[in-house]
Design an enzyme around this catalytic site. Structure first.
Site, PDB file in Angstrom:
ATOM      1  N   GLU A 193      -7.713   1.591 -11.950  1.00 45.45           N
ATOM      2  CA  GLU A 193      -8.636   1.219 -10.871  1.00 45.45           C
ATOM      3  C   GLU A 193      -9.586   2.376 -10.566  1.00 45.45           C
ATOM      4  OE1 GLU A 193      -5.592  -1.791  -8.432  1.00 45.45           O
ATOM      5  OE2 GLU A 193      -5.958   0.223  -7.627  1.00 45.45           O
ATOM      6  N   HIS A 196      -9.417   3.748  -6.752  1.00 48.32           N
ATOM      7  CA  HIS A 196      -8.168   4.153  -6.086  1.00 48.32           C
ATOM      8  C   HIS A 196      -7.830   5.629  -6.355  1.00 48.32           C
ATOM      9  CE1 HIS A 196      -3.938   3.340  -4.672  1.00 48.32           C
ATOM     10  NE2 HIS A 196      -3.691   4.336  -5.505  1.00 48.32           N
TER      11      HIS A 196
HETATM   12 ZN   LIG Z   1      -5.846   1.404  -3.665  1.00 47.03          ZN
END
Ligand SMILES: [Zn+2]
Length: 213
Positions: A193, A196
């Site tokens: 991700e 993140h």
């Molecule tokens: Zn996250």
């Protein structure tokens, strides 16, 4: 510390008083970084659950993580040109998610039980510890997000840091965010991700479960 965990888990839905150290105390991000853009997707229905899961637009994080984020924000503000585009007030951060109550983690995992993208609530997410933050870059003058590889919470290979089948300006935006978060502020990436980031000391912070209002 083990005792502490047991204490917290017994109070899952009613944590109201417990001692925290200065670094793991949850604080509103805006308190230290007034010009950060907050866009908590879980306080809207525009998220993978299609449900409004939060009761506040205020982003909270462990105070140690906020101090690091401030360093990123201050550094981004000094970037007046990037990818051949000028930003008169520089760049800044936008937060999609910070602290997340553990009960919300249970609900998310019920809806999408894929631990690559949604941490198993049994062990908890670093978001539940106040030490993970989902971020993107914005033009500080307008608050508009810079183009990134995917939307927030895109569950697919395109969200990975390793995904390179993208226009050069988008790769440059992802790389700038990554360099700022890791090299300037010491956050760790999550390879699946691009948005993140985690604050390493928070891996031992307690899993929390209170809604913020
Ligand atoms: Zn996250």
């Amino acid at each position: 510390m083990v005792k502490y965990y047991i204490y917290i888990s017994l109070l899952l839905f009613s944590v109201s008083s417990f001692s925290q150290t200065a670094r793991d105390e949850l604080v509103p991000v805006k308190q230290l970084i007034a010009d950060i853009v907050i866009d908590l997707k879980y306080n809207t229905t525009d998220n993978f659950t299609s449900q409004k899961l939060y009761t506040t637009d205020e982003a909270y994080l462990a105070s140690g993580a906020v101090v690091r984020l401030k360093v990123v924000q201050d550094s981004l503000k000094r970037i007046l040109t990037h990818n051949g585009i000028s930003y008169p007030q520089g760049l800044g951060l936008k937060i999609y998610d910070g602290y997340r109550p553990r009960s919300v983690q249970y609900l998310m995992f019920e809806i999408f039980p894929n631990p690559i993208y949604v941490a198993d609530p049994a062990s908890g997410s670093i978001h539940n510890r106040g030490g993970a933050v989902d971020v993107s870059l914005v033009n500080l003058a307008t608050g508009e997000e810079l183009p990134m590889p995917t939307k927030f919470d895109h569950f697919g290979i395109e969200a990975s840091h390793d995904y390179m089948n993208l226009p050069p300006n988008i790769i440059a935006n992802r790389t700038l965010l990554r360099d700022m978060m890791t090299q300037v502020a010491g956050f760790s990436i999550y390879v699946s991700e691009w948005w993140h980031y985690t604050y390493a000391p928070s891996s031992s912070y307690p899993l929390l479960d209170f809604q913020l209002r």
